[in-house]
Design an enzyme around this catalytic site. Structure first.
Site, PDB file in Angstrom:
ATOM      1  N   ASP A 225      22.623 -76.977  -8.164  1.00 22.25           N
ATOM      2  CA  ASP A 225      23.059 -78.348  -8.407  1.00 22.25           C
ATOM      3  C   ASP A 225      24.548 -78.355  -8.758  1.00 22.25           C
ATOM      4  OD1 ASP A 225      20.580 -79.443  -7.974  1.00 22.25           O
ATOM      5  OD2 ASP A 225      19.973 -79.275 -10.075  1.00 22.25           O
ATOM      6  N   TYR A 288      16.468 -68.923 -14.014  1.00 20.36           N
ATOM      7  CA  TYR A 288      17.335 -69.972 -14.559  1.00 20.36           C
ATOM      8  C   TYR A 288      17.325 -69.928 -16.067  1.00 20.36           C
ATOM      9  CZ  TYR A 288      16.548 -72.039  -9.936  1.00 20.36           C
ATOM     10  OH  TYR A 288      16.456 -72.250  -8.594  1.00 20.36           O
ATOM     11  N   TYR A 358      12.187 -77.249  -7.998  1.00 21.82           N
ATOM     12  CA  TYR A 358      13.093 -78.192  -8.665  1.00 21.82           C
ATOM     13  C   TYR A 358      12.930 -78.001 -10.174  1.00 21.82           C
ATOM     14  CZ  TYR A 358      13.642 -80.689  -4.212  1.00 21.82           C
ATOM     15  OH  TYR A 358      13.934 -81.023  -2.927  1.00 21.82           O
TER      16      TYR A 358
END
Ligand code: ZN
Length: 402
Positions: A225, A288, A358
Protein backbone atom coordinates in the site's frame (compact mmCIF):
# COMPACT_ATOMS: atom_id res chain seq x y z
CA UNK A 1 17.37 -24.33 -66.26
CA UNK A 2 15.29 -24.78 -69.40
CA UNK A 3 13.16 -21.79 -68.36
CA UNK A 4 16.00 -19.31 -68.16
CA UNK A 5 19.09 -18.43 -66.17
CA UNK A 6 18.86 -19.47 -62.54
CA UNK A 7 21.54 -18.54 -59.97
CA UNK A 8 23.25 -21.12 -57.72
CA UNK A 9 21.16 -20.01 -54.71
CA UNK A 10 17.84 -20.49 -56.47
CA UNK A 11 18.93 -23.72 -58.16
CA UNK A 12 20.21 -25.26 -54.94
CA UNK A 13 17.23 -24.07 -52.91
CA UNK A 14 14.84 -26.31 -54.83
CA UNK A 15 16.81 -29.25 -53.36
CA UNK A 16 17.43 -27.75 -49.93
CA UNK A 17 16.05 -30.81 -48.12
CA UNK A 18 18.62 -33.11 -49.75
CA UNK A 19 21.94 -33.53 -47.93
CA UNK A 20 22.97 -31.22 -45.14
CA UNK A 21 26.04 -29.25 -44.06
CA UNK A 22 26.17 -27.06 -47.15
CA UNK A 23 24.55 -23.89 -48.39
CA UNK A 24 22.02 -23.79 -51.21
CA UNK A 25 24.62 -21.92 -53.21
CA UNK A 26 26.99 -24.88 -52.87
CA UNK A 27 24.18 -27.31 -53.80
CA UNK A 28 23.33 -25.21 -56.85
CA UNK A 29 26.96 -25.17 -57.96
CA UNK A 30 27.21 -28.96 -57.67
CA UNK A 31 24.01 -29.54 -59.64
CA UNK A 32 25.11 -27.10 -62.35
CA UNK A 33 28.45 -28.88 -62.78
CA UNK A 34 26.74 -32.25 -62.90
CA UNK A 35 24.40 -30.98 -65.61
CA UNK A 36 27.40 -29.50 -67.46
CA UNK A 37 29.15 -32.89 -67.43
CA UNK A 38 26.10 -34.48 -69.02
CA UNK A 39 26.07 -31.75 -71.65
CA UNK A 40 29.74 -32.20 -72.49
CA UNK A 41 29.13 -35.96 -72.78
CA UNK A 42 26.10 -35.56 -75.05
CA UNK A 43 27.39 -32.56 -76.99
CA UNK A 44 24.01 -30.85 -76.86
CA UNK A 45 21.41 -29.48 -74.43
CA UNK A 46 17.90 -28.15 -74.05
CA UNK A 47 18.68 -25.83 -71.15
CA UNK A 48 19.15 -22.07 -71.42
CA UNK A 49 22.90 -22.00 -72.11
CA UNK A 50 23.56 -18.85 -70.07
CA UNK A 51 23.28 -21.29 -67.16
CA UNK A 52 26.68 -22.63 -68.26
CA UNK A 53 28.52 -19.33 -67.92
CA UNK A 54 31.84 -19.71 -66.10
CA UNK A 55 32.09 -23.50 -66.49
CA UNK A 56 35.33 -24.78 -68.01
CA UNK A 57 34.32 -27.24 -70.76
CA UNK A 58 36.93 -29.23 -72.70
CA UNK A 59 34.98 -29.38 -75.93
CA UNK A 60 31.51 -27.85 -75.56
CA UNK A 61 31.09 -24.13 -76.23
CA UNK A 62 27.95 -22.72 -74.62
CA UNK A 63 26.18 -19.73 -76.05
CA UNK A 64 26.30 -17.32 -73.07
CA UNK A 65 24.26 -14.11 -72.88
CA UNK A 66 23.88 -11.43 -70.22
CA UNK A 67 22.30 -13.07 -67.22
CA UNK A 68 19.90 -12.28 -64.41
CA UNK A 69 18.30 -15.02 -62.32
CA UNK A 70 14.66 -15.27 -63.34
CA UNK A 71 13.65 -16.54 -59.87
CA UNK A 72 15.23 -14.01 -57.50
CA UNK A 73 16.07 -11.27 -60.04
CA UNK A 74 19.57 -11.08 -58.62
CA UNK A 75 18.51 -10.64 -54.99
CA UNK A 76 21.20 -13.00 -53.74
CA UNK A 77 23.82 -10.89 -55.48
CA UNK A 78 22.78 -7.98 -53.26
CA UNK A 79 23.53 -9.61 -49.90
CA UNK A 80 26.59 -7.46 -49.26
CA UNK A 81 24.70 -4.33 -50.14
CA UNK A 82 21.89 -5.17 -47.71
CA UNK A 83 24.44 -6.04 -45.05
CA UNK A 84 25.97 -2.59 -45.51
CA UNK A 85 22.59 -0.88 -45.14
CA UNK A 86 21.94 -2.79 -41.92
CA UNK A 87 25.36 -1.82 -40.54
CA UNK A 88 24.49 1.84 -41.04
CA UNK A 89 21.20 1.43 -39.14
CA UNK A 90 22.92 -0.46 -36.34
CA UNK A 91 25.41 2.29 -35.65
CA UNK A 92 25.35 3.49 -32.06
CA UNK A 93 23.46 0.45 -30.78
CA UNK A 94 25.08 -1.92 -28.30
CA UNK A 95 23.89 -5.51 -28.69
CA UNK A 96 25.04 -9.12 -28.49
CA UNK A 97 22.52 -10.78 -30.78
CA UNK A 98 19.96 -10.06 -33.46
CA UNK A 99 17.39 -11.60 -35.76
CA UNK A 100 16.64 -10.69 -39.36
CA UNK A 101 13.18 -10.75 -40.89
CA UNK A 102 12.59 -10.02 -44.58
CA UNK A 103 9.66 -8.83 -46.63
CA UNK A 104 10.10 -9.78 -50.26
CA UNK A 105 8.30 -8.10 -53.17
CA UNK A 106 5.02 -9.86 -54.04
CA UNK A 107 6.19 -10.61 -57.60
CA UNK A 108 9.17 -12.58 -56.32
CA UNK A 109 7.02 -14.63 -53.98
CA UNK A 110 4.54 -15.23 -56.80
CA UNK A 111 7.28 -16.24 -59.22
CA UNK A 112 8.67 -18.76 -56.76
CA UNK A 113 5.20 -20.24 -56.24
CA UNK A 114 4.70 -20.53 -60.00
CA UNK A 115 8.01 -22.35 -60.24
CA UNK A 116 6.94 -24.80 -57.55
CA UNK A 117 3.77 -25.54 -59.53
CA UNK A 118 6.01 -26.74 -62.35
CA UNK A 119 8.77 -28.56 -60.55
CA UNK A 120 7.20 -29.56 -57.23
CA UNK A 121 7.93 -28.60 -53.65
CA UNK A 122 9.23 -31.87 -52.30
CA UNK A 123 12.75 -30.70 -51.49
CA UNK A 124 12.48 -26.92 -51.67
CA UNK A 125 12.90 -24.10 -49.18
CA UNK A 126 11.32 -20.63 -49.28
CA UNK A 127 13.39 -17.83 -50.77
CA UNK A 128 12.73 -15.69 -47.71
CA UNK A 129 14.17 -18.33 -45.37
CA UNK A 130 17.39 -18.58 -47.35
CA UNK A 131 17.71 -14.81 -47.66
CA UNK A 132 17.27 -14.33 -43.90
CA UNK A 133 19.83 -17.02 -43.18
CA UNK A 134 22.45 -15.87 -45.66
CA UNK A 135 22.08 -12.24 -44.62
CA UNK A 136 22.28 -13.35 -40.99
CA UNK A 137 25.54 -15.21 -41.65
CA UNK A 138 27.06 -12.17 -43.32
CA UNK A 139 25.98 -9.90 -40.52
CA UNK A 140 27.37 -12.32 -37.93
CA UNK A 141 30.72 -12.02 -39.67
CA UNK A 142 30.60 -8.23 -39.92
CA UNK A 143 29.39 -7.56 -36.38
CA UNK A 144 30.86 -10.62 -34.61
CA UNK A 145 27.46 -10.97 -32.90
CA UNK A 146 25.09 -13.92 -33.04
CA UNK A 147 21.73 -14.64 -34.59
CA UNK A 148 19.22 -15.33 -31.79
CA UNK A 149 15.86 -16.81 -32.67
CA UNK A 150 13.99 -16.71 -29.38
CA UNK A 151 14.73 -13.44 -27.63
CA UNK A 152 16.86 -11.30 -29.91
CA UNK A 153 18.02 -7.94 -28.55
CA UNK A 154 17.50 -6.32 -31.93
CA UNK A 155 15.11 -7.33 -34.70
CA UNK A 156 16.13 -6.18 -38.15
CA UNK A 157 13.30 -5.83 -40.65
CA UNK A 158 14.50 -5.81 -44.24
CA UNK A 159 11.87 -4.62 -46.68
CA UNK A 160 13.22 -5.48 -50.11
CA UNK A 161 10.20 -4.03 -51.84
CA UNK A 162 10.50 -0.63 -50.15
CA UNK A 163 14.30 -0.74 -50.14
CA UNK A 164 14.24 -0.11 -46.42
CA UNK A 165 15.82 -1.39 -43.20
CA UNK A 166 14.04 -0.92 -39.88
CA UNK A 167 15.23 -1.81 -36.39
CA UNK A 168 13.14 -2.96 -33.48
CA UNK A 169 15.34 -2.54 -30.43
CA UNK A 170 13.97 -4.81 -27.75
CA UNK A 171 13.90 -3.86 -24.09
CA UNK A 172 16.74 -4.40 -21.68
CA UNK A 173 15.36 -5.93 -18.49
CA UNK A 174 17.03 -5.52 -15.12
CA UNK A 175 15.93 -7.60 -12.16
CA UNK A 176 16.35 -6.15 -8.70
CA UNK A 177 14.85 -6.06 -5.22
CA UNK A 178 13.76 -2.93 -3.42
CA UNK A 179 13.00 -1.70 0.07
CA UNK A 180 10.68 1.23 0.67
CA UNK A 181 11.62 3.14 3.79
CA UNK A 182 9.21 6.05 3.71
CA UNK A 183 5.40 6.15 3.69
CA UNK A 184 3.24 7.87 1.13
CA UNK A 185 5.14 6.76 -1.95
CA UNK A 186 3.27 4.75 -4.59
CA UNK A 187 5.16 2.05 -6.44
CA UNK A 188 4.53 3.52 -9.88
CA UNK A 189 3.71 6.96 -11.16
CA UNK A 190 0.14 8.16 -10.66
CA UNK A 191 -1.38 9.85 -13.68
CA UNK A 192 -3.12 12.52 -11.59
CA UNK A 193 0.09 13.73 -10.01
CA UNK A 194 -1.56 13.00 -6.67
CA UNK A 195 1.71 11.91 -5.12
CA UNK A 196 4.92 13.86 -5.36
CA UNK A 197 7.11 11.01 -6.45
CA UNK A 198 6.89 7.25 -6.96
CA UNK A 199 9.33 4.44 -6.37
CA UNK A 200 9.57 4.07 -10.10
CA UNK A 201 10.62 7.69 -10.47
CA UNK A 202 13.26 7.31 -7.78
CA UNK A 203 14.71 4.07 -9.15
CA UNK A 204 14.49 4.48 -12.92
CA UNK A 205 16.50 7.63 -13.84
CA UNK A 206 19.96 6.15 -13.14
CA UNK A 207 19.08 3.17 -15.35
CA UNK A 208 17.67 5.32 -18.14
CA UNK A 209 20.83 7.40 -18.22
CA UNK A 210 23.15 4.38 -18.21
CA UNK A 211 21.27 2.56 -20.98
CA UNK A 212 20.61 5.74 -22.96
CA UNK A 213 17.02 4.58 -23.04
CA UNK A 214 13.99 6.67 -23.97
CA UNK A 215 11.49 5.22 -21.50
CA UNK A 216 10.86 2.39 -19.06
CA UNK A 217 8.21 0.17 -17.54
CA UNK A 218 8.31 -0.86 -13.91
CA UNK A 219 7.11 -4.37 -13.05
CA UNK A 220 6.83 -5.20 -9.35
CA UNK A 221 6.24 -8.59 -7.75
CA UNK A 222 3.05 -7.25 -6.21
CA UNK A 223 2.99 -3.93 -4.41
CA UNK A 224 2.58 -2.62 -0.90
CA UNK A 225 0.00 0.00 0.00
CA UNK A 226 1.10 3.56 -0.61
CA UNK A 227 1.15 4.30 3.13
CA UNK A 228 2.96 1.06 4.00
CA UNK A 229 6.69 0.57 4.31
CA UNK A 230 8.36 -2.39 2.66
CA UNK A 231 11.33 -3.47 4.73
CA UNK A 232 11.39 -6.89 3.12
CA UNK A 233 13.12 -6.92 -0.27
CA UNK A 234 10.53 -6.93 -3.02
CA UNK A 235 11.60 -8.19 -6.47
CA UNK A 236 11.01 -6.01 -9.49
CA UNK A 237 12.01 -5.85 -13.12
CA UNK A 238 12.75 -2.56 -14.75
CA UNK A 239 12.16 -2.80 -18.48
CA UNK A 240 14.26 -0.23 -20.32
CA UNK A 241 12.75 0.57 -23.70
CA UNK A 242 14.89 1.01 -26.80
CA UNK A 243 18.22 1.04 -25.01
CA UNK A 244 21.27 2.17 -26.98
CA UNK A 245 23.54 0.62 -24.38
CA UNK A 246 23.23 -2.82 -22.85
CA UNK A 247 26.51 -3.30 -21.03
CA UNK A 248 25.60 -1.11 -18.11
CA UNK A 249 27.45 -0.87 -14.80
CA UNK A 250 24.89 -2.24 -12.35
CA UNK A 251 27.09 -1.70 -9.33
CA UNK A 252 27.41 1.98 -10.10
CA UNK A 253 23.67 2.29 -10.73
CA UNK A 254 22.91 0.59 -7.42
CA UNK A 255 25.11 3.08 -5.62
CA UNK A 256 23.47 6.00 -7.42
CA UNK A 257 19.92 4.84 -6.65
CA UNK A 258 20.76 4.13 -3.01
CA UNK A 259 21.91 7.70 -2.40
CA UNK A 260 18.32 8.64 -1.54
CA UNK A 261 16.73 7.93 1.85
CA UNK A 262 13.38 6.56 0.70
CA UNK A 263 14.38 3.52 -1.34
CA UNK A 264 17.14 0.91 -1.49
CA UNK A 265 17.81 -1.55 -4.29
CA UNK A 266 20.02 -4.64 -4.40
CA UNK A 267 20.80 -7.81 -6.36
CA UNK A 268 20.61 -6.08 -9.72
CA UNK A 269 21.06 -8.36 -12.72
CA UNK A 270 20.23 -8.37 -16.41
CA UNK A 271 17.52 -10.92 -17.23
CA UNK A 272 15.63 -12.10 -20.28
CA UNK A 273 12.35 -10.39 -21.14
CA UNK A 274 10.34 -13.54 -20.49
CA UNK A 275 11.18 -13.24 -16.77
CA UNK A 276 8.59 -10.48 -16.43
CA UNK A 277 5.81 -13.01 -16.78
CA UNK A 278 7.46 -15.25 -14.19
CA UNK A 279 7.74 -12.30 -11.80
CA UNK A 280 4.06 -11.46 -12.24
CA UNK A 281 3.00 -15.03 -11.46
CA UNK A 282 5.15 -15.30 -8.37
CA UNK A 283 3.07 -15.59 -5.19
CA UNK A 284 5.28 -15.51 -2.11
CA UNK A 285 4.06 -15.46 1.48
CA UNK A 286 4.68 -12.16 3.23
CA UNK A 287 5.17 -11.08 6.81
CA UNK A 288 3.78 -7.81 8.09
CA UNK A 289 4.02 -5.67 11.16
CA UNK A 290 0.91 -3.63 11.94
CA UNK A 291 -0.14 -1.16 14.61
CA UNK A 292 -3.77 -1.41 15.65
CA UNK A 293 -6.06 0.90 17.55
CA UNK A 294 -8.93 -0.87 19.23
CA UNK A 295 -12.34 0.64 19.94
CA UNK A 296 -11.96 -0.37 23.58
CA UNK A 297 -9.26 -1.84 25.76
CA UNK A 298 -8.95 -5.63 25.71
CA UNK A 299 -7.42 -7.63 28.52
CA UNK A 300 -4.18 -9.45 27.78
CA UNK A 301 -5.75 -12.85 28.38
CA UNK A 302 -8.57 -12.07 25.95
CA UNK A 303 -6.03 -11.24 23.29
CA UNK A 304 -5.19 -14.98 23.22
CA UNK A 305 -8.25 -15.35 21.01
CA UNK A 306 -6.27 -13.71 18.21
CA UNK A 307 -4.76 -17.18 17.58
CA UNK A 308 -8.09 -17.96 15.91
CA UNK A 309 -6.92 -15.77 13.03
CA UNK A 310 -4.50 -18.51 12.00
CA UNK A 311 -7.05 -19.85 9.57
CA UNK A 312 -8.36 -19.29 6.08
CA UNK A 313 -9.97 -15.87 5.71
CA UNK A 314 -12.81 -15.14 3.36
CA UNK A 315 -12.20 -11.71 1.90
CA UNK A 316 -14.63 -9.85 -0.27
CA UNK A 317 -12.94 -7.18 -2.42
CA UNK A 318 -12.32 -4.31 0.04
CA UNK A 319 -14.41 -1.17 -0.19
CA UNK A 320 -11.28 0.96 -0.59
CA UNK A 321 -10.31 -0.76 -3.87
CA UNK A 322 -13.73 -1.87 -5.15
CA UNK A 323 -13.85 0.96 -7.71
CA UNK A 324 -10.87 -0.54 -9.56
CA UNK A 325 -11.11 -4.27 -8.81
CA UNK A 326 -13.81 -6.83 -9.54
CA UNK A 327 -16.14 -7.53 -6.63
CA UNK A 328 -15.49 -11.11 -5.57
CA UNK A 329 -14.76 -13.35 -2.62
CA UNK A 330 -11.40 -15.00 -2.13
CA UNK A 331 -9.79 -17.28 0.38
CA UNK A 332 -6.43 -16.41 1.90
CA UNK A 333 -4.56 -18.21 4.61
CA UNK A 334 -3.05 -16.53 7.66
CA UNK A 335 -0.14 -18.74 8.63
CA UNK A 336 1.09 -17.11 11.79
CA UNK A 337 0.10 -14.27 14.08
CA UNK A 338 1.90 -12.80 17.10
CA UNK A 339 0.85 -9.77 19.12
CA UNK A 340 2.05 -7.36 21.77
CA UNK A 341 -0.07 -4.95 23.77
CA UNK A 342 1.59 -1.54 23.56
CA UNK A 343 -0.79 0.49 25.69
CA UNK A 344 -4.46 0.74 26.47
CA UNK A 345 -6.33 -0.15 23.28
CA UNK A 346 -3.15 -0.29 21.23
CA UNK A 347 -1.59 -3.43 19.72
CA UNK A 348 1.32 -4.37 17.56
CA UNK A 349 0.93 -7.57 15.54
CA UNK A 350 3.15 -9.58 13.27
CA UNK A 351 1.41 -11.67 10.65
CA UNK A 352 2.61 -14.12 8.05
CA UNK A 353 0.05 -14.57 5.31
CA UNK A 354 -0.40 -15.82 1.78
CA UNK A 355 0.19 -13.50 -1.15
CA UNK A 356 -2.78 -11.25 -1.80
CA UNK A 357 -4.13 -11.17 1.74
CA UNK A 358 -5.68 -7.79 2.54
CA UNK A 359 -4.08 -7.11 5.93
CA UNK A 360 -5.89 -3.86 6.77
CA UNK A 361 -9.19 -5.66 6.21
CA UNK A 362 -8.00 -8.67 8.20
CA UNK A 363 -7.74 -6.18 11.06
CA UNK A 364 -10.87 -4.06 10.60
CA UNK A 365 -13.18 -6.68 9.09
CA UNK A 366 -14.16 -4.10 6.48
CA UNK A 367 -17.80 -3.96 7.64
CA UNK A 368 -18.10 -7.74 7.66
CA UNK A 369 -16.56 -8.22 4.22
CA UNK A 370 -13.54 -10.04 5.71
CA UNK A 371 -14.22 -12.95 8.04
CA UNK A 372 -12.81 -13.55 10.58
CA UNK A 373 -10.95 -10.37 11.58
CA UNK A 374 -9.24 -8.84 14.59
CA UNK A 375 -12.39 -6.78 15.07
CA UNK A 376 -14.80 -9.71 14.91
CA UNK A 377 -12.68 -11.90 17.18
CA UNK A 378 -12.15 -9.24 19.86
CA UNK A 379 -15.66 -7.87 19.49
CA UNK A 380 -14.59 -4.25 19.04
CA UNK A 381 -13.58 -1.84 16.32
CA UNK A 382 -10.00 -2.29 15.11
CA UNK A 383 -8.14 0.07 12.82
CA UNK A 384 -4.73 -0.45 11.25
CA UNK A 385 -2.75 2.74 11.85
CA UNK A 386 0.58 1.59 10.44
CA UNK A 387 1.56 -1.26 8.16
CA UNK A 388 4.96 -2.52 7.08
CA UNK A 389 5.96 -5.45 4.93
CA UNK A 390 8.81 -6.92 6.92
CA UNK A 391 9.64 -9.99 4.91
CA UNK A 392 8.92 -11.49 1.52
CA UNK A 393 9.39 -15.23 1.78
CA UNK A 394 10.49 -17.96 -0.58
CA UNK A 395 12.56 -15.86 -2.89
CA UNK A 396 14.22 -19.09 -3.97
CA UNK A 397 11.05 -19.85 -5.86
CA UNK A 398 12.19 -17.32 -8.44
CA UNK A 399 14.93 -18.48 -10.79
CA UNK A 400 16.38 -15.33 -12.20
CA UNK A 401 19.70 -16.54 -13.45
CA UNK A 402 19.84 -16.31 -17.23
ZN1 ZN B 1 18.36 -16.49 -57.94
Amino acid sequence: MKKGYVCDHCLGRQFAQLLTGMSNKKRGGIIRKFVAMEIEKEGETEIEETNLDGINFRRYEPNVKKKKCFVCEGLFGELDEWCGKIMVELQGNEFDNFLIGTRLPDELVKREEDLWEDIGIEYCEEMKAEFNRELGKKLEERTRKDVEFELPEIQILVDVDEDNVELIVNSLCVYGEYQKLERGIPQTEWPSGKYEISLEEIIAPAFLRAADSSDEKFHGAGREDIDALCKGWRPFILELLQPKKRNIDLEKIEEEVNENDEVNVRNLQIVQRNKIEELKKWQPDKSYRALIELGKDVLKKDLEKLKELETTLTQRTPQRVEHRRADRYRKRKVKKIEWKKLSEGELEIRVKAEAGTYIKEMISGDGGRTEPSVASILGTDAVCTELDVIEIHDKDGLQFKN
